[in-house]
Motif scaffolding. Structure first.
Motif, PDB file in Angstrom:
ATOM      1  N   THR A   1       0.492  -8.313  12.061  1.00  0.00           N
ATOM      2  CA  THR A   1      -0.271  -9.070  11.074  1.00  0.00           C
ATOM      3  C   THR A   1      -1.119  -8.126  10.234  1.00  0.00           C
ATOM      4  OG1 THR A   1      -2.053  -9.413  12.666  1.00  0.00           O
ATOM      5  CG2 THR A   1      -0.364 -11.119  12.521  1.00  0.00           C
ATOM      6  N   GLY A   2      -1.280  -8.471   8.967  1.00  0.00           N
ATOM      7  CA  GLY A   2      -2.105  -7.675   8.073  1.00  0.00           C
ATOM      8  C   GLY A   2      -1.763  -7.954   6.631  1.00  0.00           C
ATOM      9  N   VAL A   3      -2.481  -7.281   5.748  1.00  0.00           N
ATOM     10  CA  VAL A   3      -2.284  -7.413   4.301  1.00  0.00           C
ATOM     11  C   VAL A   3      -2.166  -6.022   3.714  1.00  0.00           C
ATOM     12  CG1 VAL A   3      -3.453  -8.047   2.140  1.00  0.00           C
ATOM     13  CG2 VAL A   3      -3.429  -9.644   4.069  1.00  0.00           C
ATOM     14  N   SER A   4      -1.286  -5.864   2.743  1.00  0.00           N
ATOM     15  CA  SER A   4      -1.154  -4.580   2.054  1.00  0.00           C
ATOM     16  C   SER A   4      -1.325  -4.782   0.559  1.00  0.00           C
ATOM     17  CB  SER A   4       0.211  -3.937   2.332  1.00  0.00           C
ATOM     18  OG  SER A   4       1.263  -4.755   1.843  1.00  0.00           O
ATOM     19  N   VAL A   5      -1.918  -3.793  -0.090  1.00  0.00           N
ATOM     20  CA  VAL A   5      -2.037  -3.768  -1.543  1.00  0.00           C
ATOM     21  C   VAL A   5      -1.465  -2.444  -2.034  1.00  0.00           C
ATOM     22  CG1 VAL A   5      -3.546  -3.921  -3.551  1.00  0.00           C
ATOM     23  CG2 VAL A   5      -4.126  -5.176  -1.464  1.00  0.00           C
ATOM     24  N   VAL A   6      -0.453  -2.533  -2.871  1.00  0.00           N
ATOM     25  CA  VAL A   6       0.132  -1.359  -3.514  1.00  0.00           C
ATOM     26  C   VAL A   6      -0.438  -1.254  -4.918  1.00  0.00           C
ATOM     27  CG1 VAL A   6       2.234  -0.295  -4.399  1.00  0.00           C
ATOM     28  CG2 VAL A   6       2.278  -1.467  -2.209  1.00  0.00           C
ATOM     29  N   CYS A   7      -0.984  -0.100  -5.245  1.00  0.00           N
ATOM     30  CA  CYS A   7      -1.484   0.146  -6.594  1.00  0.00           C
ATOM     31  C   CYS A   7      -0.921   1.485  -7.035  1.00  0.00           C
ATOM     32  CB  CYS A   7      -3.015   0.153  -6.603  1.00  0.00           C
ATOM     33  SG  CYS A   7      -3.733   0.154  -8.254  1.00  0.00           S
ATOM     34  N   GLY A   8       0.207   1.441  -7.715  1.00  0.00           N
ATOM     35  CA  GLY A   8       0.869   2.634  -8.210  1.00  0.00           C
ATOM     36  C   GLY A   8       1.000   2.532  -9.709  1.00  0.00           C
ATOM     37  N   ALA A   9       2.233   2.380 -10.202  1.00  0.00           N
ATOM     38  CA  ALA A   9       2.426   2.127 -11.632  1.00  0.00           C
ATOM     39  C   ALA A   9       1.864   0.760 -12.002  1.00  0.00           C
ATOM     40  CB  ALA A   9       3.909   2.211 -11.979  1.00  0.00           C
ATOM     41  N   GLY A  10       2.021  -0.205 -11.075  1.00  0.00           N
ATOM     42  CA  GLY A  10       1.456  -1.537 -11.230  1.00  0.00           C
ATOM     43  C   GLY A  10       0.681  -1.895  -9.984  1.00  0.00           C
ATOM     44  N   ILE A  11       0.563  -3.191  -9.717  1.00  0.00           N
ATOM     45  CA  ILE A  11      -0.194  -3.634  -8.543  1.00  0.00           C
ATOM     46  C   ILE A  11       0.529  -4.801  -7.905  1.00  0.00           C
ATOM     47  CG2 ILE A  11      -1.676  -5.226  -9.848  1.00  0.00           C
ATOM     48  CD1 ILE A  11      -3.992  -4.354  -7.967  1.00  0.00           C
ATOM     49  N   ASN A  12       0.485  -4.854  -6.573  1.00  0.00           N
ATOM     50  CA  ASN A  12       1.115  -5.938  -5.839  1.00  0.00           C
ATOM     51  C   ASN A  12       0.420  -6.072  -4.494  1.00  0.00           C
ATOM     52  OD1 ASN A  12       2.815  -8.009  -5.127  1.00  0.00           O
ATOM     53  ND2 ASN A  12       4.705  -6.824  -5.271  1.00  0.00           N
ATOM     54  N   CYS A  13       0.621  -7.209  -3.848  1.00  0.00           N
ATOM     55  CA  CYS A  13      -0.014  -7.480  -2.571  1.00  0.00           C
ATOM     56  C   CYS A  13       0.880  -8.401  -1.762  1.00  0.00           C
ATOM     57  CB  CYS A  13      -1.381  -8.133  -2.804  1.00  0.00           C
ATOM     58  SG  CYS A  13      -2.241  -8.679  -1.298  1.00  0.00           S
ATOM     59  N   ALA A  14       0.905  -8.175  -0.458  1.00  0.00           N
ATOM     60  CA  ALA A  14       1.642  -9.057   0.450  1.00  0.00           C
ATOM     61  C   ALA A  14       0.949  -9.046   1.796  1.00  0.00           C
ATOM     62  CB  ALA A  14       3.092  -8.613   0.586  1.00  0.00           C
ATOM     63  N   GLY A  15       1.160 -10.100   2.561  1.00  0.00           N
ATOM     64  CA  GLY A  15       0.572 -10.166   3.885  1.00  0.00           C
ATOM     65  C   GLY A  15       1.457 -10.929   4.842  1.00  0.00           C
ATOM     66  N   ILE A  16       1.300 -10.617   6.124  1.00  0.00           N
ATOM     67  CA  ILE A  16       2.010 -11.333   7.183  1.00  0.00           C
ATOM     68  C   ILE A  16       0.976 -11.832   8.177  1.00  0.00           C
ATOM     69  CG2 ILE A  16       3.698 -11.181   9.049  1.00  0.00           C
ATOM     70  CD1 ILE A  16       5.117  -9.011   7.506  1.00  0.00           C
ATOM     71  N   GLY A  17       1.027 -13.125   8.474  1.00  0.00           N
ATOM     72  CA  GLY A  17       0.098 -13.731   9.409  1.00  0.00           C
ATOM     73  C   GLY A  17       0.760 -14.059  10.728  1.00  0.00           C
ATOM     74  N   HIS A  18       0.059 -14.792  11.551  1.00  0.00           N
ATOM     75  CA  HIS A  18       0.580 -15.166  12.865  1.00  0.00           C
ATOM     76  C   HIS A  18       1.810 -16.061  12.701  1.00  0.00           C
ATOM     77  CE1 HIS A  18      -2.785 -13.305  14.816  1.00  0.00           C
ATOM     78  NE2 HIS A  18      -3.647 -14.043  14.125  1.00  0.00           N
ATOM     79  N   GLY A  19       2.774 -15.834  13.585  1.00  0.00           N
ATOM     80  CA  GLY A  19       4.002 -16.608  13.510  1.00  0.00           C
ATOM     81  C   GLY A  19       4.912 -16.209  12.374  1.00  0.00           C
ATOM     82  N   GLY A  20       4.625 -15.066  11.751  1.00  0.00           N
ATOM     83  CA  GLY A  20       5.479 -14.603  10.663  1.00  0.00           C
ATOM     84  C   GLY A  20       5.200 -15.235   9.319  1.00  0.00           C
TER      85      GLY A  20
END
Length: 340
Positions: free
Chosen positions: A120-139
């Motif tokens: 579980t967790g959240v990620s933020v990519v900030c490179g040429a652009g920006i994006n975010c995704a996360g996975i919680g309990h139970g997928g």
């Protein structure tokens, strides 16, 4: 086979069942929205063949010949329909018996969380652009379209350079507040005024791709105390934390200790102003969030997802992480912004 394909570079790695990297190759950017899915995947062929040769393979790829499974984490696979299309195109290539495709934010997230237990967790990519995704309990998954301004995004190297140019142009012609950016940006290219820089970009005398050089200049000017430049950096921090906090809230993770994994060129550079502001805002809005910067190559995350899929033993994860670990952290390839 692990594939991490970004806007500016692509990495392919063949990984053994024990976590050893048998072959690796690097190439240019992966841009299916520009060239089409077939051509974008086709551009991976020389990298796949190079990695296979290093691993002791030869001849044209056949189904199951190069890899039992392909774990591909791809930039510009922003929508589920795009992931589905790219999965089909990759499968048709016959490089692996099975294929999974995910956006590259999931590679960053997997690289930044532990190898045991629920990831579980959240990620933020900030490179040429920006994006975010996360996975919680139970997928459970939280993500954003991350297509640009039409999907509400702001940030990344491209945005930062454009914002710096906008403020510098207005400072020089009198429409905006004074800023050192009006001198520093043209100076990066040996020019003396913003007018000269605008003209050079507009007429093609200066390659538009060189705009990425302006982002480090922006941070340097901000470090020196320029208020306009600092405001741009603060806005970037605000966007990073907003995306992370919204994702945490969607996944009901605000009330528990959860990693917020930061990566991509802008965040991996660990600019103190940006890092400090991100930590401050996270402490206010998500006090239990644990920010950490991934400094290992993103292909590590794609490879870890592949090991998850194939049921690799614990030792395989340790061997793989050790291969990609940067010099500053041979154990995990991550560090928190406060340690940067």
């Amino acid at each position: 086979m692990a594939i991490d394909a970004g806007n500016s570079k692509t990495d392919v790695a063949l990984v053994g069942p024990d976590g050893s990297v048998l072959g690796a190759a690097r190439g240019g950017g992966f841009r299916p929205p520009v060239v089409g899915a077939e051509a974008a995947v086709g551009s991976l062929a020389p990298l796949v063949e190079d990695a296979a040769r290093q691993a002791g393979g030869s001849g044209p790829p056949r189904v199951g010949h190069i890899a039992g499974h392909i774990s591909a984490c791809l930039a510009n696979a922003d929508l589920p329909s795009e992931e589905e299309e790219l999965t089909g195109v990759l499968a048709d290539r016959g490089w692996g018996a099975t294929v999974t495709v995910a956006n590259d934010t999931f590679a960053l997230l997997r690289a930044g969380v532990a190898d045991d237990g629920e990831p579980t967790g959240v990620s933020v990519v900030c490179g040429a652009g920006i994006n975010c995704a996360g996975i919680g309990h139970g997928g459970r998954v939280a993500r954003f379209p991350a297509i640009g301004r039409i999907s509400g995004d702001w940030g990344g190297g491209g945005y930062l350079s454009e914002e710096a140019l906008w403020w510098a142009a207005r400072a020089e012609d009198g429409r905006g507040e004074p800023t050192e950016l009006a001198r520093a940006l043209p100076a990066q290219f040996g020019l003396t005024t913003m007018y000269e820089l605008i003209e050079a970009l507009h007429l093609g005398r200066l390659d538009a791709a060189r705009r990425h050089e302006l982002t480090p200049v922006l941070f340097a000017v901000a470090d020196a105390g320029d208020e306009i430049a600092r405001a741009i950096v603060d806005r970037q921090a605000e966007e990073v934390v907003t995306m992370a906090t919204v994702a945490l809230g969607r996944l009901d993770l605000l009330g528990e200790e959860t990693p917020v994994v930061l990566g991509g060129g802008v965040l991996a550079a660990r600019h103190p102003l940006l890092d400090d502001r991100i930590r401050e805002l996270l402490a206010e809005r998500a006090p239990k969030a644990e920010p950490r910067v991934v400094t290992a190559p993103p292909v590590l995350g794609a490879a870890l997802l592949g090991l998850d899929r194939t049921g690799a033993p614990e030792a395989a994860y340790a061997r793989l992480r050790a291969h990609y670990a940067p010099a500053d952290d041979a154990e995990s390839g991550t560090e928190s912004p406060s340690e940067a």
